[in-house]
Each structure stands twice: as structure tokens, then as C-alpha cells.
Write a protein that holds these residues in place. Structure first.
Motif, PDB file in Angstrom:
ATOM      1  N   THR A   3       0.849  -1.190   0.000  1.00 34.07           N
ATOM      2  CA  THR A   3       0.000   0.000   0.000  1.00 34.07           C
ATOM      3  C   THR A   3       0.881   1.235   0.000  1.00 34.07           C
ATOM      4  O   THR A   3       2.069   1.170   0.202  1.00 34.07           O
ATOM      5  N   GLU A   4       0.259   2.380  -0.228  1.00 38.16           N
ATOM      6  CA  GLU A   4       1.004   3.636  -0.210  1.00 38.16           C
ATOM      7  C   GLU A   4       1.063   4.219   1.193  1.00 38.16           C
ATOM      8  O   GLU A   4       1.894   5.048   1.479  1.00 38.16           O
ATOM      9  N   THR A   5       0.168   3.810   2.053  1.00 44.23           N
ATOM     10  CA  THR A   5       0.137   4.291   3.426  1.00 44.23           C
ATOM     11  C   THR A   5       0.086   3.089   4.360  1.00 44.23           C
ATOM     12  O   THR A   5      -0.672   2.157   4.148  1.00 44.23           O
ATOM     13  N   PHE A   6       0.906   3.118   5.389  1.00 40.61           N
ATOM     14  CA  PHE A   6       0.947   2.068   6.395  1.00 40.61           C
ATOM     15  C   PHE A   6      -0.093   2.409   7.447  1.00 40.61           C
ATOM     16  O   PHE A   6      -0.125   3.526   7.961  1.00 40.61           O
ATOM     17  N   THR A   7      -0.964   1.465   7.778  1.00 43.80           N
ATOM     18  CA  THR A   7      -2.101   1.735   8.650  1.00 43.80           C
ATOM     19  C   THR A   7      -2.097   0.837   9.888  1.00 43.80           C
ATOM     20  O   THR A   7      -1.300  -0.092   9.998  1.00 43.80           O
ATOM     21  N   LEU A   8      -3.026   1.089  10.782  1.00 44.30           N
ATOM     22  CA  LEU A   8      -3.187   0.254  11.964  1.00 44.30           C
ATOM     23  C   LEU A   8      -3.514  -1.182  11.564  1.00 44.30           C
ATOM     24  O   LEU A   8      -3.041  -2.128  12.190  1.00 44.30           O
ATOM     25  N   ASP A   9      -4.296  -1.353  10.520  1.00 48.65           N
ATOM     26  CA  ASP A   9      -4.588  -2.711  10.053  1.00 48.65           C
ATOM     27  C   ASP A   9      -3.317  -3.418   9.594  1.00 48.65           C
ATOM     28  O   ASP A   9      -3.161  -4.619   9.796  1.00 48.65           O
ATOM     29  N   ASP A  10      -2.387  -2.668   8.992  1.00 49.27           N
ATOM     30  CA  ASP A  10      -1.107  -3.257   8.598  1.00 49.27           C
ATOM     31  C   ASP A  10      -0.308  -3.675   9.827  1.00 49.27           C
ATOM     32  O   ASP A  10       0.317  -4.739   9.838  1.00 49.27           O
ATOM     33  N   VAL A  11      -0.311  -2.852  10.873  1.00 47.23           N
ATOM     34  CA  VAL A  11       0.375  -3.203  12.119  1.00 47.23           C
ATOM     35  C   VAL A  11      -0.201  -4.497  12.674  1.00 47.23           C
ATOM     36  O   VAL A  11       0.539  -5.425  13.023  1.00 47.23           O
ATOM     37  N   ARG A  12      -1.504  -4.570  12.752  1.00 46.68           N
ATOM     38  CA  ARG A  12      -2.154  -5.775  13.283  1.00 46.68           C
ATOM     39  C   ARG A  12      -1.766  -7.011  12.479  1.00 46.68           C
ATOM     40  O   ARG A  12      -1.416  -8.050  13.045  1.00 46.68           O
ATOM     41  N   ARG A  13      -1.834  -6.901  11.174  1.00 46.70           N
ATOM     42  CA  ARG A  13      -1.514  -8.030  10.292  1.00 46.70           C
ATOM     43  C   ARG A  13      -0.071  -8.473  10.483  1.00 46.70           C
ATOM     44  O   ARG A  13       0.208  -9.661  10.643  1.00 46.70           O
ATOM     45  N   ILE A  14       0.841  -7.524  10.508  1.00 48.98           N
ATOM     46  CA  ILE A  14       2.258  -7.860  10.623  1.00 48.98           C
ATOM     47  C   ILE A  14       2.575  -8.428  12.010  1.00 48.98           C
ATOM     48  O   ILE A  14       3.358  -9.369  12.124  1.00 48.98           O
ATOM     49  N   LEU A  15       1.978  -7.891  13.051  1.00 42.03           N
ATOM     50  CA  LEU A  15       2.189  -8.461  14.384  1.00 42.03           C
ATOM     51  C   LEU A  15       1.718  -9.910  14.418  1.00 42.03           C
ATOM     52  O   LEU A  15       2.405 -10.785  14.953  1.00 42.03           O
ATOM     53  N   ARG A  16       0.569 -10.166  13.852  1.00 44.66           N
ATOM     54  CA  ARG A  16       0.045 -11.540  13.843  1.00 44.66           C
ATOM     55  C   ARG A  16       0.902 -12.473  12.995  1.00 44.66           C
ATOM     56  O   ARG A  16       1.161 -13.606  13.379  1.00 44.66           O
ATOM     57  N   GLU A  17       1.338 -11.998  11.836  1.00 47.17           N
ATOM     58  CA  GLU A  17       2.172 -12.816  10.957  1.00 47.17           C
ATOM     59  C   GLU A  17       3.532 -13.097  11.574  1.00 47.17           C
ATOM     60  O   GLU A  17       4.025 -14.220  11.505  1.00 47.17           O
ATOM     61  N   GLY A  18       4.133 -12.076  12.153  1.00 47.19           N
ATOM     62  CA  GLY A  18       5.501 -12.206  12.627  1.00 47.19           C
ATOM     63  C   GLY A  18       5.645 -12.827  13.992  1.00 47.19           C
ATOM     64  O   GLY A  18       6.574 -13.582  14.246  1.00 47.19           O
ATOM     65  N   ALA A  19       4.734 -12.512  14.879  1.00 44.84           N
ATOM     66  CA  ALA A  19       4.913 -12.950  16.264  1.00 44.84           C
ATOM     67  C   ALA A  19       3.680 -13.623  16.840  1.00 44.84           C
ATOM     68  O   ALA A  19       3.678 -14.013  17.999  1.00 44.84           O
ATOM     69  N   GLY A  20       2.642 -13.750  16.052  1.00 46.13           N
ATOM     70  CA  GLY A  20       1.414 -14.323  16.575  1.00 46.13           C
ATOM     71  C   GLY A  20       0.704 -13.322  17.460  1.00 46.13           C
ATOM     72  O   GLY A  20       1.042 -12.144  17.487  1.00 46.13           O
ATOM     73  N   SER A  21      -0.277 -13.793  18.167  1.00 47.87           N
ATOM     74  CA  SER A  21      -0.973 -12.905  19.091  1.00 47.87           C
ATOM     75  C   SER A  21      -1.396 -13.685  20.319  1.00 47.87           C
ATOM     76  O   SER A  21      -1.795 -14.838  20.237  1.00 47.87           O
TER      77      SER A  21
END
Length: 86
Positions: A3-21
Motif C-alpha cells: 500500500t502507499e500508506t501504512f495503517t493500523l490494520d497493517d500493524v495488526r496483520r504484521i504483528l500476527r504474521e511475525g509474532a502471533g498474538s
């Protein structure tokens, strides 16, 4: 780049992908100004998150952004968007 802008949804997705939740943490709640440590993410999880951001968005996060005690989703969003603009 996804995307052109990094958003809170991107943070959530990356946290879940990288470290789980942690099941006790609601990442879909109001987390914008909560510290990642308070959300159950340690320094290793933050490093994995930063690595995923760098690979996906080609934005390297500086050491000041990687201080687990002060990092919030808002800090990540601002840092990545500053890198995307630069």
C-alpha cells in the motif's frame, strides 16, 4: 509495496504474521497508543515485526523506534509512513 500508506490494520496483520498474538490481547480493540510490551510483545517479536516491515515496505526502522518500552502501533505507523514519504 502493498500500500502507499501504512495503517493500523497493517500493524495488526504484521504483528500476527511475525509474532502471533496472545489470545488474551484484543488486537482489534483500541491499541493505537498501547505499548507493544503491554500487548504481550517482547523485543524479539518487535525485531521480527521490523524485519517484516523492512521486507514488505522497504523501510528500515531506526533504533529509537525499536525500543520496546516506548513503541506503540502509532509510533510504528508514523515511522513507516515517514520512510514511505522519504
Amino acid at each position: 509495496m502493498a500500500t502507499e500508506t501504512f495503517t493500523l490494520d497493517d500493524v495488526r496483520r504484521i504483528l500476527r504474521e511475525g509474532a502471533g498474538s496472545d489470545e488474551s490481547v484484543d488486537l482489534d480493540g483500541d491499541i493505537l497508543d498501547q505499548g507493544l510490551a503491554a500487548l504481550g510483545y517482547d523485543s524479539l517479536a518487535l525485531m521480527e515485526t521490523a524485519s517484516l516491515i523492512e521486507r514488505e515496505y522497504q523501510v528500515a526502522l531506526g533504533e529509537e523506534v525499536l525500543d520496546i518500552e516506548v513503541v506503540t502501533p502509532r509510533v510504528l505507523i508514523d515511522a513507516v509512513n515517514a520512510g514511505l514519504d522519504g
